[in-house]
Design a protein around this motif. Structure first.
Motif, short mmCIF file in Angstrom:
data_model
loop_
_atom_site.label_atom_id
_atom_site.label_comp_id
_atom_site.label_asym_id
_atom_site.label_seq_id
_atom_site.Cartn_x
_atom_site.Cartn_y
_atom_site.Cartn_z
N LYS A 82 9.08 -16.56 11.90
CA LYS A 82 8.38 -15.29 11.75
C LYS A 82 8.77 -14.49 10.51
O LYS A 82 7.91 -13.84 9.91
CB LYS A 82 8.54 -14.45 13.01
N PRO A 83 10.04 -14.50 10.08
CA PRO A 83 10.35 -13.74 8.86
C PRO A 83 9.53 -14.18 7.65
O PRO A 83 8.98 -13.34 6.93
CB PRO A 83 11.85 -14.01 8.67
N GLN A 84 9.41 -15.48 7.44
CA GLN A 84 8.63 -15.96 6.31
C GLN A 84 7.15 -15.66 6.51
O GLN A 84 6.46 -15.27 5.55
CB GLN A 84 8.84 -17.47 6.12
N ARG A 85 6.66 -15.80 7.72
CA ARG A 85 5.26 -15.50 8.00
C ARG A 85 4.97 -14.02 7.76
O ARG A 85 3.91 -13.65 7.25
CB ARG A 85 4.92 -15.88 9.44
N LEU A 86 5.93 -13.18 8.10
CA LEU A 86 5.78 -11.74 7.89
C LEU A 86 5.67 -11.42 6.41
O LEU A 86 4.81 -10.65 5.98
CB LEU A 86 6.97 -11.02 8.51
N ARG A 87 6.54 -12.04 5.61
CA ARG A 87 6.49 -11.82 4.16
C ARG A 87 5.18 -12.33 3.57
O ARG A 87 4.56 -11.67 2.72
CB ARG A 87 7.69 -12.50 3.48
N LEU A 137 15.27 -8.11 8.43
CA LEU A 137 15.55 -8.18 7.00
C LEU A 137 14.27 -8.41 6.20
O LEU A 137 14.12 -7.90 5.08
CB LEU A 137 16.57 -9.29 6.71
N ALA A 138 13.33 -9.16 6.77
CA ALA A 138 12.03 -9.34 6.12
C ALA A 138 11.29 -8.01 6.03
O ALA A 138 10.68 -7.68 5.00
CB ALA A 138 11.19 -10.37 6.87
N ASN A 139 11.33 -7.22 7.10
CA ASN A 139 10.70 -5.90 7.08
C ASN A 139 11.34 -4.99 6.04
O ASN A 139 10.65 -4.21 5.36
CB ASN A 139 10.78 -5.25 8.46
N GLN A 144 11.10 -2.32 0.64
CA GLN A 144 11.63 -2.24 -0.71
C GLN A 144 10.58 -2.65 -1.74
O GLN A 144 10.48 -2.05 -2.81
CB GLN A 144 12.87 -3.12 -0.85
N GLY A 145 9.78 -3.65 -1.39
CA GLY A 145 8.70 -4.06 -2.28
C GLY A 145 7.67 -2.97 -2.49
O GLY A 145 7.14 -2.79 -3.60
N LEU A 146 7.37 -2.23 -1.44
CA LEU A 146 6.45 -1.10 -1.57
C LEU A 146 7.01 -0.08 -2.54
O LEU A 146 6.30 0.41 -3.43
CB LEU A 146 6.21 -0.45 -0.21
N VAL A 147 8.28 0.25 -2.37
CA VAL A 147 8.92 1.26 -3.23
C VAL A 147 8.90 0.82 -4.69
O VAL A 147 8.62 1.62 -5.60
CB VAL A 147 10.36 1.52 -2.75
N GLU A 148 9.17 -0.45 -4.93
CA GLU A 148 9.36 -0.94 -6.30
C GLU A 148 8.07 -1.42 -6.97
O GLU A 148 7.98 -1.36 -8.21
CB GLU A 148 10.38 -2.08 -6.30
N GLU A 149 7.09 -1.87 -6.17
CA GLU A 149 5.98 -2.59 -6.78
C GLU A 149 4.59 -2.08 -6.39
O GLU A 149 3.59 -2.63 -6.88
CB GLU A 149 6.07 -4.08 -6.41
N ALA A 150 4.50 -1.09 -5.53
CA ALA A 150 3.18 -0.67 -5.03
C ALA A 150 2.82 0.74 -5.48
O ALA A 150 2.17 1.49 -4.75
CB ALA A 150 3.13 -0.78 -3.51
N GLY A 151 3.22 1.09 -6.70
CA GLY A 151 2.89 2.41 -7.22
C GLY A 151 1.41 2.63 -7.45
O GLY A 151 0.97 3.77 -7.62
N ASP A 152 0.63 1.57 -7.45
CA ASP A 152 -0.81 1.69 -7.62
C ASP A 152 -1.52 2.05 -6.31
O ASP A 152 -2.71 2.38 -6.32
CB ASP A 152 -1.39 0.39 -8.16
N LEU A 153 -0.79 2.00 -5.20
CA LEU A 153 -1.37 2.32 -3.89
C LEU A 153 -0.79 3.63 -3.35
O LEU A 153 0.38 3.94 -3.59
CB LEU A 153 -1.08 1.21 -2.88
N ASP A 154 -1.58 4.36 -2.60
CA ASP A 154 -1.09 5.53 -1.87
C ASP A 154 -0.63 5.03 -0.50
O ASP A 154 -1.29 5.21 0.52
CB ASP A 154 -2.18 6.59 -1.73
N TRP A 155 0.54 4.37 -0.49
CA TRP A 155 1.02 3.74 0.73
C TRP A 155 1.91 4.69 1.52
O TRP A 155 2.52 5.61 0.99
CB TRP A 155 1.79 2.46 0.40
#
Length: 217
Positions: A82-87, A137-139, A144-155
């Motif tokens: 599930k961790p890999q599937r979640l990612r 840890l996947a979550n 962290q990915g949202l914080v670092e890489e999703a500045g184009d989205l209003d997440w």
């Protein structure tokens, strides 16, 4: 009223989000794994989407004002995978939201990245079940990915408390940011119905854009 695409709309949390959104008069597209997962209702459309395929997610997201993900891997899948599937799913989800032209995305995440006490994350606390650590840890990596890489989205990333379960819709709860919330008895919990209120309040108020928040009694 908003047009909301809701991924995971047939799940336990997703069902409460769906009902709360409809109660508020929103138009909801329930994005589900297989057809017939939700009962027909006014202002509700059902659409089958593969959460691991960005183009499929994009087809479900297109034409909506807000995309809400209450996605979790199929319970029948082996725990170790599930961790890999979640990612994999969250990469496809975010890519699909972008391709679908939706800027506002709210993701229901996990509790493990909250601080249980100063310097100690929930995932590292003695009370946290270690069999769920890889999933958690996947979550954390997704956040962290949202914080670092999703500045184009209003997440917005929403962390539940330690327990989220069936219960009364009271409308009385507390909001927090990065700290695990506990009641005076030391319990960290909320009903799924009240959790849904907090998420749909965020749709209305956009109070935590490009941030995480948590909610509990």
């Amino acid at each position: 009223m908003a047009r909301i695409a809701l991924l995971g709309a047939a799940g336990r949390i997703g069902a409460e989000l769906r009902e709360e959104a409809l109660l508020r008069g929103h138009q909801v597209t329930a994005l589900v794994r297989t057809v017939g997962r939700v009962a027909p209702q006014p202002d509700l459309e059902e659409k089958v989407v593969d959460a691991y395929d960005a183009s499929s997610v994009a087809a479900g997201a297109t034409g909506h004002d807000v995309f809400i993900s209450a996605f979790s891997p199929d319970p029948s899948e082996p725990l170790e995978g599930k961790p890999q599937r979640l990612r994999e799913a969250h990469k496809a989800i975010l890519d699909g939201v972008r391709q679908g032209g939706v800027k506002r995305a709210i993701l229901v995440g996990g509790v493990g990245s909250l601080w249980a006490s100063p310097g100690v994350l929930v995932v590292d606390s003695p009370e946290y079940p270690q069999q769920y650590r890889p999933h958690t840890l996947a979550n954390i990596a997704i956040l962290q990915g949202l914080v670092e890489e999703a500045g184009d989205l209003d997440w917005t990333y929403v962390s539940p408390p330690r327990r989220i379960e069936a219960g009364e819709r009271t409308g009385v709860f507390r909001l927090g940011t990065d700290q695990l919330l506990r009641d005076p008895q030391g319990e960290s919990h909320i009903s799924r119905a009240d959790f849904a209120i907090a998420v749909l309040d965020e749709v209305a108020k956009a109070a935590h854009v490009r941030r995480r928040f948590t909610v509990a009694y």
